[in-house]
Design a protein around this motif. Structure first.
Motif, PDB file in Angstrom:
ATOM      1  N   GLY A  76      -1.366  -2.762  12.036  1.00 49.05           N
ATOM      2  CA  GLY A  76      -0.654  -2.907  10.940  1.00 49.05           C
ATOM      3  C   GLY A  76       0.387  -4.008  12.788  1.00 49.05           C
ATOM      4  N   GLN A  77       1.752  -3.516  11.724  1.00 48.88           N
ATOM      5  CA  GLN A  77       2.816  -3.674  12.281  1.00 48.88           C
ATOM      6  C   GLN A  77       3.642  -2.868  13.288  1.00 48.88           C
ATOM      7  OE1 GLN A  77       5.894  -5.253   9.085  1.00 48.88           O
ATOM      8  NE2 GLN A  77       4.105  -7.026   8.422  1.00 48.88           N
ATOM      9  N   CYS A  78       2.771  -1.631  13.634  1.00 48.52           N
ATOM     10  CA  CYS A  78       3.150  -0.729  14.793  1.00 48.52           C
ATOM     11  C   CYS A  78       3.423  -1.633  16.332  1.00 48.52           C
ATOM     12  CB  CYS A  78       2.850   0.551  14.223  1.00 48.52           C
ATOM     13  SG  CYS A  78       3.482   1.573  15.598  1.00 48.52           S
ATOM     14  N   GLN A  79       4.566  -1.690  16.904  1.00 52.06           N
ATOM     15  CA  GLN A  79       4.750  -2.016  17.886  1.00 52.06           C
ATOM     16  C   GLN A  79       4.185  -1.371  18.862  1.00 52.06           C
ATOM     17  OE1 GLN A  79       5.904  -5.607  18.330  1.00 52.06           O
ATOM     18  NE2 GLN A  79       4.740  -5.600  16.405  1.00 52.06           N
ATOM     19  N   SER A  80       3.180   0.183  18.386  1.00 50.24           N
ATOM     20  CA  SER A  80       3.140   0.935  19.526  1.00 50.24           C
ATOM     21  C   SER A  80       1.401   0.428  19.973  1.00 50.24           C
ATOM     22  CB  SER A  80       3.491   2.053  19.012  1.00 50.24           C
ATOM     23  OG  SER A  80       4.584   2.413  19.292  1.00 50.24           O
ATOM     24  N   LEU A  81       1.369   0.535  21.519  1.00 48.50           N
ATOM     25  CA  LEU A  81      -0.451   0.345  21.505  1.00 48.50           C
ATOM     26  C   LEU A  81      -1.009   0.923  22.423  1.00 48.50           C
ATOM     27  CD1 LEU A  81       0.219  -3.546  23.606  1.00 48.50           C
ATOM     28  CD2 LEU A  81      -0.083  -2.948  20.965  1.00 48.50           C
ATOM     29  N   VAL A  82      -2.346   1.046  22.470  1.00 49.38           N
ATOM     30  CA  VAL A  82      -3.377   2.083  22.970  1.00 49.38           C
ATOM     31  C   VAL A  82      -4.090   1.283  23.926  1.00 49.38           C
ATOM     32  CG1 VAL A  82      -4.851   3.960  22.858  1.00 49.38           C
ATOM     33  CG2 VAL A  82      -2.857   3.646  21.472  1.00 49.38           C
ATOM     34  N   ASP A  83      -4.280   1.154  25.189  1.00 47.71           N
ATOM     35  CA  ASP A  83      -5.391   0.863  25.833  1.00 47.71           C
ATOM     36  C   ASP A  83      -6.456   1.593  26.400  1.00 47.71           C
ATOM     37  OD1 ASP A  83      -6.940  -0.423  28.054  1.00 47.71           O
ATOM     38  OD2 ASP A  83      -5.770  -1.139  28.538  1.00 47.71           O
ATOM     39  N   PHE A  84      -7.369   2.047  25.628  1.00 46.08           N
ATOM     40  CA  PHE A  84      -8.095   2.814  26.148  1.00 46.08           C
ATOM     41  C   PHE A  84      -9.168   2.639  26.458  1.00 46.08           C
ATOM     42  CE2 PHE A  84      -7.706   2.408  21.582  1.00 46.08           C
ATOM     43  CZ  PHE A  84      -7.590   3.842  20.894  1.00 46.08           C
ATOM     44  N   LYS A  85      -9.851   1.804  27.486  1.00 51.29           N
ATOM     45  CA  LYS A  85     -10.260   1.427  28.807  1.00 51.29           C
ATOM     46  C   LYS A  85      -9.503   1.671  29.645  1.00 51.29           C
ATOM     47  CE  LYS A  85     -13.377  -2.170  27.287  1.00 51.29           C
ATOM     48  NZ  LYS A  85     -13.040  -3.279  27.115  1.00 51.29           N
ATOM     49  N   GLN A  86      -8.077   1.484  30.154  1.00 54.01           N
ATOM     50  CA  GLN A  86      -7.059   2.081  31.680  1.00 54.01           C
ATOM     51  C   GLN A  86      -6.642   2.949  30.739  1.00 54.01           C
ATOM     52  OE1 GLN A  86      -6.475  -0.065  34.182  1.00 54.01           O
ATOM     53  NE2 GLN A  86      -8.326  -1.202  32.959  1.00 54.01           N
ATOM     54  N   LYS A  87      -6.609   4.095  29.758  1.00 55.91           N
ATOM     55  CA  LYS A  87      -5.906   5.581  29.973  1.00 55.91           C
ATOM     56  C   LYS A  87      -4.206   5.393  29.655  1.00 55.91           C
ATOM     57  CE  LYS A  87     -10.281   7.841  30.292  1.00 55.91           C
ATOM     58  NZ  LYS A  87     -11.177   8.847  30.716  1.00 55.91           N
ATOM     59  N   ARG A  88      -4.116   4.287  28.577  1.00 54.72           N
ATOM     60  CA  ARG A  88      -2.738   3.917  28.513  1.00 54.72           C
ATOM     61  C   ARG A  88      -2.279   3.848  27.491  1.00 54.72           C
ATOM     62  NH1 ARG A  88      -1.356  -1.368  32.180  1.00 54.72           N
ATOM     63  NH2 ARG A  88      -2.713  -1.673  30.720  1.00 54.72           N
ATOM     64  N   PHE A  89      -1.587   4.129  27.113  1.00 58.70           N
ATOM     65  CA  PHE A  89      -0.068   4.056  25.830  1.00 58.70           C
ATOM     66  C   PHE A  89       1.136   3.493  26.045  1.00 58.70           C
ATOM     67  CE2 PHE A  89       2.773   5.218  22.433  1.00 58.70           C
ATOM     68  CZ  PHE A  89       1.959   5.474  21.035  1.00 58.70           C
ATOM     69  N   GLN A  90       1.545   2.018  25.073  1.00 62.77           N
ATOM     70  CA  GLN A  90       2.706   1.946  24.849  1.00 62.77           C
ATOM     71  C   GLN A  90       3.792   1.910  24.101  1.00 62.77           C
ATOM     72  OE1 GLN A  90       3.177  -2.222  27.068  1.00 62.77           O
ATOM     73  NE2 GLN A  90       3.979  -2.948  24.950  1.00 62.77           N
ATOM     74  N   PRO A  91       4.257   2.390  24.129  1.00 68.10           N
ATOM     75  CA  PRO A  91       5.742   2.986  22.761  1.00 68.10           C
ATOM     76  C   PRO A  91       5.956   2.150  22.363  1.00 68.10           C
ATOM     77  CG  PRO A  91       6.438   4.285  24.709  1.00 68.10           C
ATOM     78  CD  PRO A  91       4.911   3.977  25.131  1.00 68.10           C
ATOM     79  N   ARG A  92       6.355   1.485  21.648  1.00 66.39           N
ATOM     80  CA  ARG A  92       6.836   0.456  20.711  1.00 66.39           C
ATOM     81  C   ARG A  92       8.478   0.531  21.439  1.00 66.39           C
ATOM     82  NH1 ARG A  92      10.590   1.632  16.166  1.00 66.39           N
ATOM     83  NH2 ARG A  92      10.783   4.198  15.603  1.00 66.39           N
ATOM     84  N   ILE A  95       3.806  -7.891  26.241  1.00 67.33           N
ATOM     85  CA  ILE A  95       5.576  -8.008  25.980  1.00 67.33           C
ATOM     86  C   ILE A  95       5.618  -8.588  24.386  1.00 67.33           C
ATOM     87  CG2 ILE A  95       7.240  -9.830  26.451  1.00 67.33           C
ATOM     88  CD1 ILE A  95       6.312 -10.221  29.402  1.00 67.33           C
ATOM     89  N   HIS A  96       4.105  -9.117  24.789  1.00 67.70           N
ATOM     90  CA  HIS A  96       4.561  -9.337  22.808  1.00 67.70           C
ATOM     91  C   HIS A  96       3.315  -9.003  22.374  1.00 67.70           C
ATOM     92  CE1 HIS A  96       7.774 -12.422  22.843  1.00 67.70           C
ATOM     93  NE2 HIS A  96       7.638 -13.147  24.131  1.00 67.70           N
ATOM     94  N   PRO A  97       3.078  -7.636  22.605  1.00 70.46           N
ATOM     95  CA  PRO A  97       2.238  -6.460  21.872  1.00 70.46           C
ATOM     96  C   PRO A  97       1.345  -7.112  20.799  1.00 70.46           C
ATOM     97  CG  PRO A  97       4.054  -5.188  21.412  1.00 70.46           C
ATOM     98  CD  PRO A  97       4.437  -6.524  22.002  1.00 70.46           C
ATOM     99  N   ARG A  98      -0.415  -7.560  20.570  1.00 69.52           N
ATOM    100  CA  ARG A  98      -0.730  -7.735  19.219  1.00 69.52           C
ATOM    101  C   ARG A  98      -1.396  -6.294  18.553  1.00 69.52           C
ATOM    102  NH1 ARG A  98      -5.660 -10.255  21.151  1.00 69.52           N
ATOM    103  NH2 ARG A  98      -5.086  -9.884  23.367  1.00 69.52           N
ATOM    104  N   PRO A  99      -0.928  -5.988  18.063  1.00 75.86           N
ATOM    105  CA  PRO A  99      -0.928  -4.616  17.633  1.00 75.86           C
ATOM    106  C   PRO A  99      -2.306  -4.149  17.243  1.00 75.86           C
ATOM    107  CG  PRO A  99       1.221  -5.510  16.085  1.00 75.86           C
ATOM    108  CD  PRO A  99       0.724  -7.063  16.847  1.00 75.86           C
ATOM    109  N   ILE A 100      -2.230  -3.107  17.353  1.00 74.91           N
ATOM    110  CA  ILE A 100      -3.326  -2.765  16.340  1.00 74.91           C
ATOM    111  C   ILE A 100      -3.541  -1.705  15.343  1.00 74.91           C
ATOM    112  CG2 ILE A 100      -4.506  -2.945  18.703  1.00 74.91           C
ATOM    113  CD1 ILE A 100      -4.077   0.427  18.899  1.00 74.91           C
TER     114      ILE A 100
END
Length: 194
Positions: A106-122, A99-104
């Motif tokens: 910089g300030q870009c709010q999209s996230l990647v979970d490499f272990k679970q192989k998922r992508f959360q767009p902003r 819900i409150h992503p910790r960006p990887i």
């Protein structure tokens, strides 16, 4: 309309303006410096169930399969993305877990979970991403899990069509002759999603 899809970075030509969005490269400064054209529905999803993919992967489908060629080149499915984010997303499915992503990046709010192989767009592009995904699955007869369908339908309902999508759709219709019916006829979402 020169703004990347996943981070909101301005770009000119292929050069990304990191300062415009607070982008910081995670790993690859050179790839993060350029815009690439991202398939919202990855080429792997478009082709992996097709016979040509079994006989030689993406290259074989690109050479031999007219339906794959049409789907791979469908402008409705292509968005500008920071190259590093495009590479990290790979063929991962969309998801939502923070819900409150910790960006990887910089300030870009999209996230990647490499272990679970998922992508959360902003948040700002989830509706557009969902409508593109639903359109592609409808248009090309692609299979989608019930869980993915529920998420895409929820995002499409929560984030209505905006002016950026309308403008993009008009341009695609001029160039390609066919736009995304979920943008031009938003009421069709109820038919697709029930």
């Amino acid at each position: 309309m020169e703004v990347d899809f996943y981070c909101g970075c301005r770009y000119e030509g292929k050069a990304v303006d990191w300062q415009s969005c607070g982008y910081q490269p995670r790993k690859s400064e050179s790839r993060a410096s350029r815009i690439e054209w991202e398939h919202v529905v990855p080429a792997w999803v478009l082709g992996h169930q097709r016979q040509c993919w079994q006989q030689g992967g993406r290259k074989a489908c690109g050479d031999q399969d007219p339906l794959f060629q049409m789907a791979e080149g469908d402008l409705n499915n292509l968005v500008p993305a920071v190259g590093e984010v495009n590479g990290d997303r790979a063929n991962f499915a969309y998801g939502a877990w923070e819900i409150h992503p910790r960006p990887i990046y910089g300030q870009c709010q999209s996230l990647v979970d490499f272990k679970q192989k998922r992508f959360q767009p902003r948040e700002e592009v989830r509706g557009a991403a969902a409508r593109i995904t639903l359109y592609m699955h409808q248009r090309y007869g692609l299979r989608m899990s019930q869980q993915d369908r529920q998420l895409m339908c929820a995002w499409a309902r929560q984030h209505p069509v905006d002016e950026w999508e309308r403008q993009r759709n008009k341009r695609i219709m001029q160039w390609q002759g066919e736009g995304n019916f979920l943008v031009s006829q938003p009421e069709e979402l109820s038919r697709v999603c029930g």
